[in-house]
Write an enzyme that holds these catalytic residues in place. Structure first.
Site, mmCIF file in Angstrom:
data_model
loop_
_atom_site.group_PDB
_atom_site.id
_atom_site.type_symbol
_atom_site.label_atom_id
_atom_site.label_comp_id
_atom_site.label_asym_id
_atom_site.label_seq_id
_atom_site.Cartn_x
_atom_site.Cartn_y
_atom_site.Cartn_z
ATOM 1 N N GLU A 1 0.891 -1.163 0.000
ATOM 2 C CA GLU A 1 0.000 0.000 0.000
ATOM 3 C C GLU A 1 0.924 1.206 0.000
ATOM 4 O OE1 GLU A 1 -1.022 3.218 1.460
ATOM 5 O OE2 GLU A 1 -1.629 2.213 3.299
ATOM 6 N N CYS B 1 -1.505 8.833 3.567
ATOM 7 C CA CYS B 1 -1.333 8.214 2.247
ATOM 8 C C CYS B 1 -2.552 8.445 1.371
ATOM 9 C CB CYS B 1 -1.039 6.733 2.387
ATOM 10 S SG CYS B 1 -2.320 5.812 3.271
#
Length: 688
Positions: A257, A296
């Protein structure tokens, strides 16, 4: 008093006493912790996980591990204030730390609940239904998911040291994998505090969770084919780890990720003064200021119509100018610091790259003055908004990410251009489309879904309950294609399945029943003089079955059911119209067949069956006409022991396979009944 030396938890013991690297407060630069200098024996840690933790975890089933996870979540929630106090050193405000601390604990609760609701009380998940592979129905195939019998290595980012760890730990623990977690060093003191708390709880089997402070050394080189690696961090680091020779040679699953250049699109139907305009500005502002932009999922590219860019820029300037920045302990501060001085330098360098050829709409020059004692030595950074008027030809805005409170406005002239700009991010974790026109939302998702792991369609209706652009949720996928890493985290039970091994199994229905723990039609059944509904949960076994007496359906049945239900559909009552259908005659209501079958197999007296709470897989296969005779077979399909809970009587869940046939042996209805079944009272159980 010197700051503490952080310790690693390896092979059941805490390691570390000699100081190595100092870790400083992001708020005032003071030394808050030190990493340890001792080298770790990763072979010993892996051996401990395989030899001790893995057998202990596999001695439990999915339901038991989920219950254990719930108890752990409750334990941590009672001690959350200790974790908030430690998290403050990262520069996070209380709201920022809420995401990390209570968001992480909430993820444990979520996976505990999903596990109890959706997984069996065994270590085999049946991905059915079974498929016949022969004409006689005696050779079939299906799929099962079983624990991988390996170790999960989780490498986490610095921005959410607790949530990032727990959102990976939760599904892997439910799946039966011991975990070795390696937090980013800069904020590892938060992760260590959480792991120490977990270890002190005594709730988990020894070795179920191990912690690495500092370098992961040769850990990846020691992994085996049954292991799994997950990573959260930069796309560059993900690319390096992914090609580790041992991971490649052994085909070890690697789930990444990675940070991505997420976007938010203001659709062309939205005008200033409309609710959607304000929602767009609010989302961009929130993603710039929350966690000082260190998410993120933060919005790095705000894509707006050229005709609205000045209005959007003005609205964002107004909001950003009001943000009080500084020590989160100071009243009124809404934005804290970056996690470290290193991060501060990195964001400054990347901002310089982004600023070339673009306008700075808001930045350090606009009154940036953090408040609080000693903040001059902190890692604060001014929220900065840039404007790119030619984003189709400026590659930097689609390739360079400043991982802080930095976002770029970019203009488009038609909606197709907006979607093309979104795609130039080469894969993102999340994108938002703010519109009040369903057709535009449908167009956006059709094109943008190929480049995004998650899409938020935001309008005035969704706004009241929306969790926002930047909030990953346990029940939805977190991850994205391309630059975002190509992996998937979270996503409900899908995340648990990531840590399981799928296997196709072939055999007879009887064998598949034994293997899956779920009755497969055609397999052997057990018929008993005791009605299945008269048995306590512990007494019921998969395959216990009852073949009922028969019932002939009359015209009076159809008329009476129509009167009770109010269903006078022509197929049941109009002889002339029914003759022109594919059946050529009147037929009984499907729900009458369902009700009549229940009348055939129920045991009406009070007993262990407490409630019927639903039907699954209902199909009406063949019509039932006046004069047809039906019969039902009730068979225990699966059992789920949910343990004993303080808020309700001890019970389990039993799913019953029901087949209703006619006088020719043809299947007319097929479904599963879900029931709550009481466990044997303690006094009777003790005597037994």
């Amino acid at each position: 008093m010197s700051p503490p030396v952080l310790q690693s938890l390896i092979a059941g013991r805490w390691v570390g006493s000699s100081a190595a690297r100092g870790l400083h407060s992001a708020v005032n630069g003071r030394l808050v912790a030190q990493t340890h200098a001792e080298e770790l024996d990763f072979g010993e840690g892996l051996d401990f996980a395989r030899r001790q933790a893995l057998p202990s975890l596999l001695a439990l089933d999915y339901q038991q591990r989920a219950a254990m996870l719930k108890a752990l979540a409750a334990y941590l929630m009672e001690r959350k204030e200790e974790l908030y106090a430690i998290s403050a050193h990262t520069g996070a405000t209380r709201a920022d730390s809420w995401i990390d601390v209570e968001g992480g604990i909430g993820t444990l609760f979520a996976y505990a609940s999903m596990g109890r609701r959706e997984l069996p009380s065994s270590n085999v998940v049946h991905e059915g239904p079974a498929t016949p592979l022969g004409k006689q129905g005696q050779f079939m195939g299906t799929h099962v998911l079983v624990p991988r019998r390996g170790v999960a290595v989780h490498i986490n980012a610095f921005n959410f040291p607790m949530w990032g760890m727990l959102e990976k730990f939760a599904p892997s623990f439910v799946a039966g994998m011991p975990c070795i977690v390696k937090p980013a060093t800069a904020t590892s003191y938060v992760a260590q505090a959480c792991v120490r708390m977990i270890e002190d709880s005594g709730l988990l089997p020894a070795g179920a969770l191990q912690l690495i402070i500092g370098s992961s050394g040769d850990l990846l080189d020691r992994l085996l084919e049954t292991d799994v690696v997950t990573f959260t961090g930069s796309a560059d680091t993900a690319a390096q780890l992914r090609v580790n020779p041992n991971l490649v040679r052994r085909s070890i699953p690697f789930n990444a990720e990675a940070d991505s250049l997420n976007c938010a699109i203001l659709a062309p139907d939205v005008q200033p003064g409309e609710p959607e305009f304000d929602l767009f500005v609010k989302e961009v502002f929130r993603e710039m200021s929350a966690k000082a932009g260190q998410k993120c999922t933060a919005i790095r590219r705000a894509i707006v119509p050229a005709s609205q860019v000045d209005a959007v820029a003005a609205a964002l300037r107004e909001r950003l100018a009001k943000v009080k920045i500084g020590d989160p302990a100071v009243e009124g501060v809404r934005m804290g610091a970056l996690a470290s001085k290193d991060q501060q330098r990195d964001v400054a360098e990347r901002l310089a790259q982004l600023a070339r050829g673009n306008e700075i709409v808001f930045g350090e020059r606009d009154g940036f003055a953090p408040v609080g004692e000693g903040v001059g030595d902190g890692a604060f950074f001014a929220p900065t908004l840039l404007l790119c008027r030619d984003a189709m030809h400026n590659e930097a805005v689609h390739n360079v990410e400043a991982f802080g409170p930095v976002s770029t406005l970019m203009t488009y002239h038609d909606f197709d251009e907006a979607l093309a700009l979104a795609a130039k991010g080469r894969g993102s974790l999340v994108g938002s489309v703010v519109t009040h026109t369903p057709a535009l939302a449908a167009q956006a998702v059709l094109h943008a879904a190929a480049f995004h792991g998650r899409l938020l369609v935001l309008d005035r209706e969704a706004a009241a309950e929306s969790t926002g652009h930047g909030s990953p949720l346990p029940m939805l996928k977190h991850g994205g294609p391309g630059r975002a890493g190509g992996g998937e985290e979270l996503g409900g039970i899908r995340a648990v399945k990531h840590y399981l091994q799928r296997c196709a199994v072939q055999g007879s229905p009887t064998m598949l029943t034994a293997i899956t723990g779920e009755y497969v039609r055609g397999g052997a059944v057990r018929e008993d003089v005791v009605h299945p509904f008269r048995k306590y949960f512990e007494e019921i076994q998969v395959g216990d079955s009852l073949l009922t007496h028969r019932r002939t359906v009359s015209e009076a049945d159809i008329v009476n059911f129509g009167g009770i239900s109010g269903d006078y559909f022509y197929m049941h009552f109009d002889e002339v119209a029914a003759k022109d259908t594919q059946f050529g005659k009147r037929i009984a209501h499907g729900y009458f067949v369902l009700s009549a079958a229940a009348g055939l197999f129920v045991s009406p007296a009070p007993g262990p069956v407490l409630a019927n709470y639903g039907l699954d897989t209902l199909r009406f296969v063949n019509p039932v006409a006046i004069g047809d005779t039906i019969q039902a077979r009730l068979t225990c399909k699966r059992r789920i022991d949910r343990g004993n809970r303080p808020d309700q009587p001890p019970q389990g869940v039993v799913a019953w396979d029901v087949q209703v046939t006619n006088q020719h042996g043809e299947l007319v209805a097929s479904y599963d009944i879900l029931t709550l079944v009481a466990k044997r009272p303690e006094a009777e159980a003790a005597q037994a």
